[in-house]
Design an enzyme around this catalytic site. Structure first.
Site, PDB file in Angstrom:
ATOM      1  N   ASP A  69       0.850  -1.192   0.000  1.00  0.00           N
ATOM      2  CA  ASP A  69       0.000   0.000   0.000  1.00  0.00           C
ATOM      3  C   ASP A  69       0.885   1.241   0.000  1.00  0.00           C
ATOM      4  O   ASP A  69       2.057   1.178   0.373  1.00  0.00           O
ATOM      5  CB  ASP A  69      -0.864   0.038   1.277  1.00  0.00           C
TER       6      ASP A  69
ATOM      7  N   ARG B   5      -1.590  -0.411  -8.457  1.00  0.00           N
ATOM      8  CA  ARG B   5      -2.945   0.013  -8.112  1.00  0.00           C
ATOM      9  C   ARG B   5      -2.949   1.546  -8.148  1.00  0.00           C
ATOM     10  O   ARG B   5      -2.069   2.182  -7.558  1.00  0.00           O
ATOM     11  CB  ARG B   5      -3.306  -0.453  -6.703  1.00  0.00           C
TER      12      ARG B   5
HETATM   13  C1  LIG Z   1      -9.004  -1.086  -3.041  1.00  0.00           C
HETATM   14  C2  LIG Z   1      -8.543   0.237  -2.551  1.00  0.00           C
HETATM   15  C3  LIG Z   1      -7.248   0.367  -2.090  1.00  0.00           C
HETATM   16  C4  LIG Z   1      -6.773   1.608  -1.653  1.00  0.00           C
HETATM   17  N1  LIG Z   1      -5.459   1.743  -1.274  1.00  0.00           N
HETATM   18  C5  LIG Z   1      -4.983   2.946  -0.930  1.00  0.00           C
HETATM   19  C6  LIG Z   1      -3.606   3.143  -0.659  1.00  0.00           C
HETATM   20  O1  LIG Z   1      -2.783   2.240  -0.718  1.00  0.00           O
HETATM   21  N2  LIG Z   1      -3.207   4.402  -0.314  1.00  0.00           N
HETATM   22  C7  LIG Z   1      -4.080   5.463  -0.237  1.00  0.00           C
HETATM   23  O2  LIG Z   1      -3.654   6.576   0.060  1.00  0.00           O
HETATM   24  N3  LIG Z   1      -5.402   5.286  -0.477  1.00  0.00           N
HETATM   25  C8  LIG Z   1      -5.860   4.063  -0.827  1.00  0.00           C
HETATM   26  N4  LIG Z   1      -7.198   3.913  -1.104  1.00  0.00           N
HETATM   27  C9  LIG Z   1      -8.141   5.009  -0.779  1.00  0.00           C
HETATM   28  C10 LIG Z   1      -8.327   5.939  -1.932  1.00  0.00           C
HETATM   29  O3  LIG Z   1      -7.121   6.641  -2.155  1.00  0.00           O
HETATM   30  C11 LIG Z   1      -9.434   6.957  -1.669  1.00  0.00           C
HETATM   31  O4  LIG Z   1      -9.206   7.704  -0.551  1.00  0.00           O
HETATM   32  C12 LIG Z   1     -10.795   6.336  -1.492  1.00  0.00           C
HETATM   33  O5  LIG Z   1     -10.960   5.207  -2.286  1.00  0.00           O
HETATM   34  C13 LIG Z   1     -11.858   7.353  -1.868  1.00  0.00           C
HETATM   35  O6  LIG Z   1     -11.602   7.831  -3.174  1.00  0.00           O
HETATM   36  P1  LIG Z   1     -12.516   7.426  -4.400  1.00  0.00           P
HETATM   37  O7  LIG Z   1     -11.615   7.207  -5.567  1.00  0.00           O
HETATM   38  O8  LIG Z   1     -13.377   6.299  -4.060  1.00  0.00           O
HETATM   39  O9  LIG Z   1     -13.282   8.771  -4.728  1.00  0.00           O
HETATM   40  P2  LIG Z   1     -14.175   9.697  -3.781  1.00  0.00           P
HETATM   41  O10 LIG Z   1     -14.493  10.867  -4.636  1.00  0.00           O
HETATM   42  O11 LIG Z   1     -13.550   9.944  -2.471  1.00  0.00           O
HETATM   43  O12 LIG Z   1     -15.444   8.829  -3.556  1.00  0.00           O
HETATM   44  C14 LIG Z   1     -16.362   8.592  -4.592  1.00  0.00           C
HETATM   45  C15 LIG Z   1     -17.667   8.199  -3.956  1.00  0.00           C
HETATM   46  O13 LIG Z   1     -17.482   6.966  -3.275  1.00  0.00           O
HETATM   47  C16 LIG Z   1     -18.240   6.982  -2.081  1.00  0.00           C
HETATM   48  N5  LIG Z   1     -17.387   6.708  -0.966  1.00  0.00           N
HETATM   49  C17 LIG Z   1     -16.039   6.798  -0.916  1.00  0.00           C
HETATM   50  N6  LIG Z   1     -15.588   6.417   0.279  1.00  0.00           N
HETATM   51  C18 LIG Z   1     -16.685   6.097   1.021  1.00  0.00           C
HETATM   52  C19 LIG Z   1     -16.918   5.622   2.341  1.00  0.00           C
HETATM   53  N7  LIG Z   1     -15.932   5.399   3.203  1.00  0.00           N
HETATM   54  N8  LIG Z   1     -18.191   5.360   2.730  1.00  0.00           N
HETATM   55  C20 LIG Z   1     -19.217   5.563   1.884  1.00  0.00           C
HETATM   56  N9  LIG Z   1     -19.063   6.006   0.641  1.00  0.00           N
HETATM   57  C21 LIG Z   1     -17.829   6.278   0.210  1.00  0.00           C
HETATM   58  C22 LIG Z   1     -18.938   8.299  -1.977  1.00  0.00           C
HETATM   59  O14 LIG Z   1     -20.238   8.139  -2.517  1.00  0.00           O
HETATM   60  C23 LIG Z   1     -18.140   9.177  -2.886  1.00  0.00           C
HETATM   61  O15 LIG Z   1     -18.890  10.204  -3.402  1.00  0.00           O
HETATM   62  C24 LIG Z   1      -7.661   2.710  -1.610  1.00  0.00           C
HETATM   63  C25 LIG Z   1      -8.968   2.570  -2.081  1.00  0.00           C
HETATM   64  C26 LIG Z   1      -9.400   1.369  -2.566  1.00  0.00           C
HETATM   65  C27 LIG Z   1     -10.786   1.278  -3.116  1.00  0.00           C
END
Ligand SMILES: Cc1cc2nc3c(=O)[nH]c(=O)nc-3n(C[C@H](O)[C@H](O)[C@H](O)COP(=O)(O)OP(=O)(O)OC[C@H]3O[C@@H](n4cnc5c(N)ncnc54)[C@H](O)[C@@H]3O)c2cc1C
Length: 298
Positions: free
Chosen positions: A125, A175
């Site tokens: 990660d 990723r």
């Molecule tokens: C499989 C996976 C691995 C990841 N690994 C890392 C990593 O190694 N390092 C890192 O910094 N980040 C990691 N992340 C987190 C990522 O960077 C984002 O912070 C997170 O996924 C929210 O961004 P988004 O792209 O979903 O967009 P956003 O614009 O934040 O979210 C889009 C929509 O998704 C929904 N949503 C998002 N999160 C939530 C929640 N918790 N509860 C309910 N609804 C929600 C909301 O409806 C939102 O409008 C990972 C995410 C995923 C899915």
């Protein structure tokens, strides 16, 4: 972050832990490896791959990292034995990145050896910006010896396109995510639109370079943009997948799978659930109701 979300974020530390635990339960498999196995098998039956992680980060004692290595080794053995369609992902600071980079590298190497014996994959990660150089250094050191290692790039970071170009040279399995950590303007995009534009650019750059790519987002626009790029570049199924977190937008993940794309669900578990839960809850304004209710009860 809007004013409302900021208020929620500020009040979270005041919320009693049992309330946080209850509200966070959809995001976490449970505390024990059996909980992980149960949820992973359920997801596999539903046609989803799994990425399992033991909760823990920023440890301050070597023994904590050594314990994490033992726990991950037991998890890998269990996943192999149960033939779970999945892999593990690890936080470098859980494995000692902040204590000693060489110690962390050797911990990760031992997990890669154990995973390879089971035919499994390990992704590193990406944590906050002070961790990026060391994490990429570890990745590049291990990559020549291992095919079963992957890494993460965050589209909010201004440096990410340059990092991706280096990773493309070694056909890295990457990723792409937006990045969960709030970073300073000097090194990170803060405009959500720019973060999204960069996201699509990074996905296209990696797919175009022939790298295996995990598209980790719940942002529906980015999902379908990536799907169009995949179609345009005719990327085969074994070179990409979509990834989402357990408990977040299950209907969207069903739509992506229904459209014929491979989907993996990240499933965290373990006793150290508190910091992860708080981060997830900060992303979800719907918890404000619980937060306010619990504060009013005090
Ligand atoms: C499989 C996976 C691995 C990841 N690994 C890392 C990593 O190694 N390092 C890192 O910094 N980040 C990691 N992340 C987190 C990522 O960077 C984002 O912070 C997170 O996924 C929210 O961004 P988004 O792209 O979903 O967009 P956003 O614009 O934040 O979210 C889009 C929509 O998704 C929904 N949503 C998002 N999160 C939530 C929640 N918790 N509860 C309910 N609804 C929600 C909301 O409806 C939102 O409008 C990972 C995410 C995923 C899915």
């Amino acid at each position: 972050m809007g004013v409302f979300d900021r208020v929620v974020a500020m009040t979270l530390p005041l919320v009693p832990k049992p309330v946080v635990r209850r509200v966070a339960s959809p995001y976490i498999a449970g505390e024990a490896v059996d909980d992980l196995v149960r949820i992973a098998e359920d997801l596999n039956r539903g046609g989803y791959r799994v990425a399992a992680a033991i909760l823990g980060e920023f440890v301050t004692r070597r023994e904590e990292s050594e314990e994490a290595v033992r726990d991950y080794q037991a998890l890998l053995a269990r996943m192999g034995e149960r033939r779970i369609d999945g892999y593990i992902h690890v936080k470098p600071t859980h494995l000692g990145l902040k204590l000693d980079v060489s110690f962390c590298l050797e911990n990760i190497r031992s997990l890669l050896v154990a995973a390879r014996a089971q035919g499994l994959f390990v992704r590193l990660d990406m944590e906050d910006s002070p961790c990026i150089d060391d994490t990429l250094h570890i990745y590049h050191r291990l990559r020549p010896d291992f095919d079963n290692v992957g890494v993460v790039i965050q589209s909010r970071m201004r440096r990410s396109l340059a990092d991706v170009r280096e990773l493309a040279k070694v056909k890295a399995n990457v990723r792409v995510c937006k990045g969960i950590y709030i970073e300073p303007y000097s090194i990170a995009y803060t405009d959500p639109e720019l973060i999204s534009r960069n996201y699509s650019l990074l996905v296209e750059e990696l797919l175009g370079a022939g790298c295996p790519v995990a598209i980790a987002t719940h942002d529906e626009r980015l999902v379908w943009e990536a799907a169009r790029t995949i179609e345009r570049l005719q990327v085969p199924h074994d070179r990409y997948e979509f990834q989402m977190l357990l408990g977040v937008l299950a209907p969207l993940r069903a739509l992506i799978k229904g459209a014929g794309h491979p989907v993996r669900v990240a499933v965290p578990y373990g006793p150290n659930w508190y910091p992860y839960s708080v981060r997830r809850l900060r992303k979800n304004p719907a918890i404000a109701r619980y937060v306010l209710k619990s504060l009013l009860k005090r």
